[in-house]
Design a protein around this motif. Structure first.
Motif, PDB file in Angstrom:
ATOM      1  N   ASP A 136       0.857  -1.188   0.000  1.00 21.37           N
ATOM      2  CA  ASP A 136       0.000   0.000   0.000  1.00 21.37           C
ATOM      3  C   ASP A 136       0.892   1.236   0.000  1.00 21.37           C
ATOM      4  O   ASP A 136       1.335   1.705   1.044  1.00 21.37           O
ATOM      5  CB  ASP A 136      -0.905  -0.011   1.243  1.00 21.37           C
ATOM      6  N   MET A 137       1.167   1.737  -1.194  1.00 22.13           N
ATOM      7  CA  MET A 137       2.077   2.877  -1.310  1.00 22.13           C
ATOM      8  C   MET A 137       1.533   4.119  -0.621  1.00 22.13           C
ATOM      9  O   MET A 137       2.293   4.959  -0.129  1.00 22.13           O
ATOM     10  CB  MET A 137       2.347   3.188  -2.789  1.00 22.13           C
ATOM     11  N   ASN A 138       0.190   4.266  -0.590  1.00 23.72           N
ATOM     12  CA  ASN A 138      -0.411   5.432   0.069  1.00 23.72           C
ATOM     13  C   ASN A 138      -0.128   5.432   1.565  1.00 23.72           C
ATOM     14  O   ASN A 138      -0.136   6.495   2.202  1.00 23.72           O
ATOM     15  CB  ASN A 138      -1.921   5.461  -0.169  1.00 23.72           C
ATOM     16  N   GLN A 139       0.103   4.265   2.128  1.00 20.90           N
ATOM     17  CA  GLN A 139       0.425   4.163   3.543  1.00 20.90           C
ATOM     18  C   GLN A 139       1.944   4.132   3.758  1.00 20.90           C
ATOM     19  O   GLN A 139       2.470   4.809   4.653  1.00 20.90           O
ATOM     20  CB  GLN A 139      -0.204   2.906   4.141  1.00 20.90           C
ATOM     21  N   LEU A 140       2.633   3.366   2.922  1.00 15.90           N
ATOM     22  CA  LEU A 140       4.055   3.120   3.155  1.00 15.90           C
ATOM     23  C   LEU A 140       4.918   4.356   2.904  1.00 15.90           C
ATOM     24  O   LEU A 140       5.800   4.686   3.707  1.00 15.90           O
ATOM     25  CB  LEU A 140       4.527   1.961   2.260  1.00 15.90           C
ATOM     26  N   VAL A 141       4.672   5.062   1.808  1.00 12.32           N
ATOM     27  CA  VAL A 141       5.518   6.210   1.460  1.00 12.32           C
ATOM     28  C   VAL A 141       5.460   7.312   2.515  1.00 12.32           C
ATOM     29  O   VAL A 141       6.497   7.835   2.926  1.00 12.32           O
ATOM     30  CB  VAL A 141       5.150   6.745   0.055  1.00 12.32           C
ATOM     31  N   PRO A 142       4.257   7.709   2.997  1.00  9.75           N
ATOM     32  CA  PRO A 142       4.235   8.721   4.065  1.00  9.75           C
ATOM     33  C   PRO A 142       4.959   8.281   5.334  1.00  9.75           C
ATOM     34  O   PRO A 142       5.604   9.102   5.993  1.00  9.75           O
ATOM     35  CB  PRO A 142       2.735   8.911   4.332  1.00  9.75           C
ATOM     36  N   LEU A 147       9.630   8.941   8.884  1.00 13.00           N
ATOM     37  CA  LEU A 147      10.826   8.406   9.544  1.00 13.00           C
ATOM     38  C   LEU A 147      12.080   9.145   9.083  1.00 13.00           C
ATOM     39  O   LEU A 147      13.000   9.392   9.858  1.00 13.00           O
ATOM     40  CB  LEU A 147      10.967   6.913   9.257  1.00 13.00           C
ATOM     41  N   ARG A 148      12.095   9.514   7.821  1.00  6.44           N
ATOM     42  CA  ARG A 148      13.239  10.246   7.277  1.00  6.44           C
ATOM     43  C   ARG A 148      13.367  11.623   7.924  1.00  6.44           C
ATOM     44  O   ARG A 148      14.468  12.069   8.258  1.00  6.44           O
ATOM     45  CB  ARG A 148      13.082  10.398   5.766  1.00  6.44           C
ATOM     46  N   ASP A 149      12.246  12.277   8.104  1.00  2.73           N
ATOM     47  CA  ASP A 149      12.269  13.672   8.547  1.00  2.73           C
ATOM     48  C   ASP A 149      12.224  13.831  10.057  1.00  2.73           C
ATOM     49  O   ASP A 149      12.472  14.931  10.566  1.00  2.73           O
ATOM     50  CB  ASP A 149      11.084  14.423   7.930  1.00  2.73           C
ATOM     51  N   ALA A 150      11.892  12.766  10.776  1.00  2.00           N
ATOM     52  CA  ALA A 150      11.733  12.886  12.228  1.00  2.00           C
ATOM     53  C   ALA A 150      13.072  13.146  12.904  1.00  2.00           C
ATOM     54  O   ALA A 150      14.136  12.736  12.426  1.00  2.00           O
ATOM     55  CB  ALA A 150      11.105  11.615  12.778  1.00  2.00           C
ATOM     56  N   GLU A 151      12.998  13.828  14.042  1.00  2.00           N
ATOM     57  CA  GLU A 151      14.180  14.000  14.880  1.00  2.00           C
ATOM     58  C   GLU A 151      14.302  12.756  15.746  1.00  2.00           C
ATOM     59  O   GLU A 151      13.773  12.692  16.855  1.00  2.00           O
ATOM     60  CB  GLU A 151      14.050  15.263  15.738  1.00  2.00           C
ATOM     61  N   ASN A 152      14.972  11.771  15.228  1.00  2.00           N
ATOM     62  CA  ASN A 152      15.015  10.473  15.908  1.00  2.00           C
ATOM     63  C   ASN A 152      15.825  10.536  17.198  1.00  2.00           C
ATOM     64  O   ASN A 152      16.842  11.210  17.267  1.00  2.00           O
ATOM     65  CB  ASN A 152      15.621   9.403  14.991  1.00  2.00           C
ATOM     66  N   ASN A 153      15.375   9.807  18.183  1.00  2.00           N
ATOM     67  CA  ASN A 153      16.094   9.682  19.443  1.00  2.00           C
ATOM     68  C   ASN A 153      16.714   8.307  19.599  1.00  2.00           C
ATOM     69  O   ASN A 153      17.162   7.940  20.675  1.00  2.00           O
ATOM     70  CB  ASN A 153      15.150   9.955  20.620  1.00  2.00           C
ATOM     71  N   GLY A 154      16.725   7.555  18.556  1.00  2.00           N
ATOM     72  CA  GLY A 154      17.276   6.213  18.607  1.00  2.00           C
ATOM     73  C   GLY A 154      16.927   5.457  17.342  1.00  2.00           C
ATOM     74  O   GLY A 154      16.186   5.943  16.489  1.00  2.00           O
ATOM     75  N   PRO A 155      17.446   4.243  17.181  1.00  2.00           N
ATOM     76  CA  PRO A 155      17.168   3.472  15.963  1.00  2.00           C
ATOM     77  C   PRO A 155      15.702   3.060  15.871  1.00  2.00           C
ATOM     78  O   PRO A 155      15.031   2.878  16.885  1.00  2.00           O
ATOM     79  CB  PRO A 155      18.082   2.257  16.106  1.00  2.00           C
ATOM     80  N   VAL A 156      15.240   2.912  14.638  1.00  2.00           N
ATOM     81  CA  VAL A 156      13.845   2.572  14.359  1.00  2.00           C
ATOM     82  C   VAL A 156      13.797   1.269  13.576  1.00  2.00           C
ATOM     83  O   VAL A 156      14.646   1.023  12.711  1.00  2.00           O
ATOM     84  CB  VAL A 156      13.162   3.689  13.543  1.00  2.00           C
ATOM     85  N   LEU A 157      12.826   0.428  13.868  1.00  2.00           N
ATOM     86  CA  LEU A 157      12.576  -0.768  13.056  1.00  2.00           C
ATOM     87  C   LEU A 157      11.171  -0.680  12.475  1.00  2.00           C
ATOM     88  O   LEU A 157      10.185  -0.626  13.215  1.00  2.00           O
ATOM     89  CB  LEU A 157      12.730  -2.050  13.864  1.00  2.00           C
ATOM     90  N   LEU A 158      11.096  -0.627  11.168  1.00  2.00           N
ATOM     91  CA  LEU A 158       9.823  -0.590  10.454  1.00  2.00           C
ATOM     92  C   LEU A 158       9.498  -1.990   9.948  1.00  2.00           C
ATOM     93  O   LEU A 158      10.241  -2.547   9.139  1.00  2.00           O
ATOM     94  CB  LEU A 158       9.895   0.393   9.278  1.00  2.00           C
ATOM     95  N   HIS A 159       8.403  -2.547  10.428  1.00  2.00           N
ATOM     96  CA  HIS A 159       7.990  -3.912  10.098  1.00  2.00           C
ATOM     97  C   HIS A 159       7.008  -3.846   8.928  1.00  2.00           C
ATOM     98  O   HIS A 159       5.873  -3.407   9.077  1.00  2.00           O
ATOM     99  CB  HIS A 159       7.333  -4.539  11.332  1.00  2.00           C
TER     100      HIS A 159
END
Length: 514
Positions: A136-142, A147-159
């Protein structure tokens, strides 16, 4: 890479840290190195903030994933309320002031824990997102953009949940058969096969192993995520309690086999040559050092054609022959493989390995069962009376050597061709006989320099035999060979009959000049 970006940014304030994305399949994430990386990334903190791991979960690699991790991912995948709650809480948290946001985030984590019991990935320091529909590209791409733009505070795992072969029904229905695809009919999905020929070496090994497993309930077979590739599918169906697929975990497969052997079982560990490299430490410490009778069926030894350098079985002779207590065999044809499988079954006095190539045998008639060979004894296939050339082969290059012998004999050059059968222990009586009766001594092997030939040289240098010989080892080149047909690869490696002829002729000229 993520740590490197962080260190560079600390050194140079103008350097902008970038996201590093690692994509791994659900079959591979059960491997030990994946756990080690998750553990490391979740613990180091600074340096892993912009690491995004995408877990592509399609419940299929070459064979269906197995084990506790696979079951765990299945439970996560079925937990649809989990994603809905996370989405709602995440959207709410981003609209609140920072102090309230932190409180909301803790509340979100608490709520997720109450519903799902938390996730393994979060316990290891990752922020888990998912599962999401990977189609579902409408869900996955956003989600990827966030995740790309967030100010991450640690590693992320996208399932991400996907389906192998999505959109093409034949591939959806037979993911294993479409892992590596030959020419096929687009309408029906039927793959075009060449004319039927002799059984493959893998099939011959599996036939004899099944025969032994039927007779002997101490026979246990082990594979690392390659049941069909190593020929164990039928054995798994007939003896499911004595056939184990441990997933992509070769290190564990070897130590598991060692444990079985220590308790009186007869384990056969069937692993591709290139993948057994991963478990060298276990072969060394858990098997060879303890002299445990683990049987290694080393499939895909030698060049592997279209699978290329990553899968070429170039180094097993080197890393197995250097280990004390290890017996190493290589069949010249499918009949010999049948006998060597029987030899491995009967060998209870230490570890033993047999290496055999990818592809079909020579079409030889197979006996009903293999016969155990005498350990460390080779055989002379073609004998000669003169002091010409001795060719000692290990493995299927025997038949190229016999072709070369025909050419050399027609030129009036006496040639003796012998099949070593065993790289270790070496048949020293045979080596000594060949060295004493000939002026030129050629060894041929399907492996990297420093394997079988080094065993021969090691013995010859312990006497004065090498001094009187023109010794010529023929092995793989010290290079990575590109994808090609096996025939083209052996041509490039200079291991065909014409190359053997030229090697013998050149050595004789040198010897005559002396």
């Amino acid at each position: 890479m993520s740590v490197a970006h962080h260190l560079r940014a600390e050194k140079d304030p103008s350097y902008k840290e970038r996201n590093v994305v690692s994509i791994i399949g659900d079959g591979s994430i059960s491997a030990g190195m994946a756990y080690e990386a998750l553990n490391n990334a979740g613990a180091i903190g600074a340096g892993a903030e912009r690491l995004i791991v995408i877990l592509n979960d399609n419940e299929m690699s070459i064979a269906p994933p197995v084990g506790a991790m696979s079951n765990y991912l299945t439970r996560l995948m079925s937990s649809r309320r989990f994603l809905t709650l996370r989405d709602l809480a995440g959207k709410l948290a981003k609209r609140l002031p920072s102090r309230i946001e932190r409180t909301a985030k803790r509340a979100e984590e608490y709520a997720r824990g109450m519903i799902t019991g938390g996730t393994l990935f979060e316990e290891m320091g990752f922020y888990y997102v998912g599962p999401v529909d990977g189609h579902d590209m409408n869900q996955l791409v956003p989600i990827l953009r966030n995740l790309r733009d967030a100010e991450n505070n640690g590693p992320v795992l996208l399932h991400v949940i996907t389906e192998k072969g999505r959109g093409y029904k034949p591939a959806e229905n037979s993911g294993d058969k479409y892992h590596a695809v030959s020419k096929f009919d687009v309408e029906t999905g039927k793959q075009k096969k060449g004319p039927s020929g002799p059984p493959s070496y893998t099939t011959v090994f599996a036939r004899e192993l099944l025969h032994r497993a039927d007779q002997d309930d101490s026979v246990v077979s082990i594979t690392a995520a390659m049941p069909s590739g190593t020929g164990l599918t039928e054995i798994a169906q007939k003896h499911p309690k004595r056939c184990f697929d441990v997933g992509i975990a070769e290190q564990h497969a070897v130590t598991f086999a060692a444990g079985l052997a220590s308790e009186g079982m007869r384990p056969f560990c069937a692993i591709y040559s290139t993948f057994l490299q991963r478990a060298f430490d276990q072969v060394m410490h858990d098997v060879a050092l303890q002299n445990l009778p683990v049987r290694f069926a080393v499939d895909r030894a030698g060049f592997v054609g279209a699978d290329g350098a990553t899968h070429a079985g170039s180094f097993d002779l080197n890393y197995l022959c250097c280990l004390p207590n290890m017996t190493v065999m290589a069949p010249a044809d499918e009949v010999e493989l049948l006998h060597m499988t029987a030899t491995a079954w009967a060998h209870d006095s230490g570890p033993i390995a047999m290496r055999y190539p990818r592809g079909s045998g020579r079409g030889l008639a197979l006996p009903d069962e293999g016969t155990a060979l005498e350990i460390g004894k080779g055989r002379i296939i073609h004998d000669s009376d003169g002091e010409g050339v001795a060719i000692l082969t290990l493995g299927p290059r025997l038949y190229e050597a016999l072709e070369a012998a025909k050419t050399l004999t027609a030129q009036g050059i006496p040639v003796t061709v012998a099949d070593a059968r065993f790289a270790k222990p070496l048949d020293t009586d045979l080596v000594e006989k060949l060295a004493k009766q000939h002026r030129v001594f050629i060894t041929i092997e399907e492996g990297a320099p420093g394997g079988f030939s080094s065993q021969v040289v090691q013995y010859l240098t312990s006497s004065t035999l090498l001094d009187r010989l023109a010794f010529r080892p023929m092995a793989f080149p010290d290079a990575w060979l590109d994808h090609n047909t096996p025939e083209a690869q052996y041509e490039e490696a200079a291991l065909t009959a014409p190359h053997i002829v030229k090697t013998a002729q050149d050595a004789l000229k040198v010897k005559a000049a002396q």
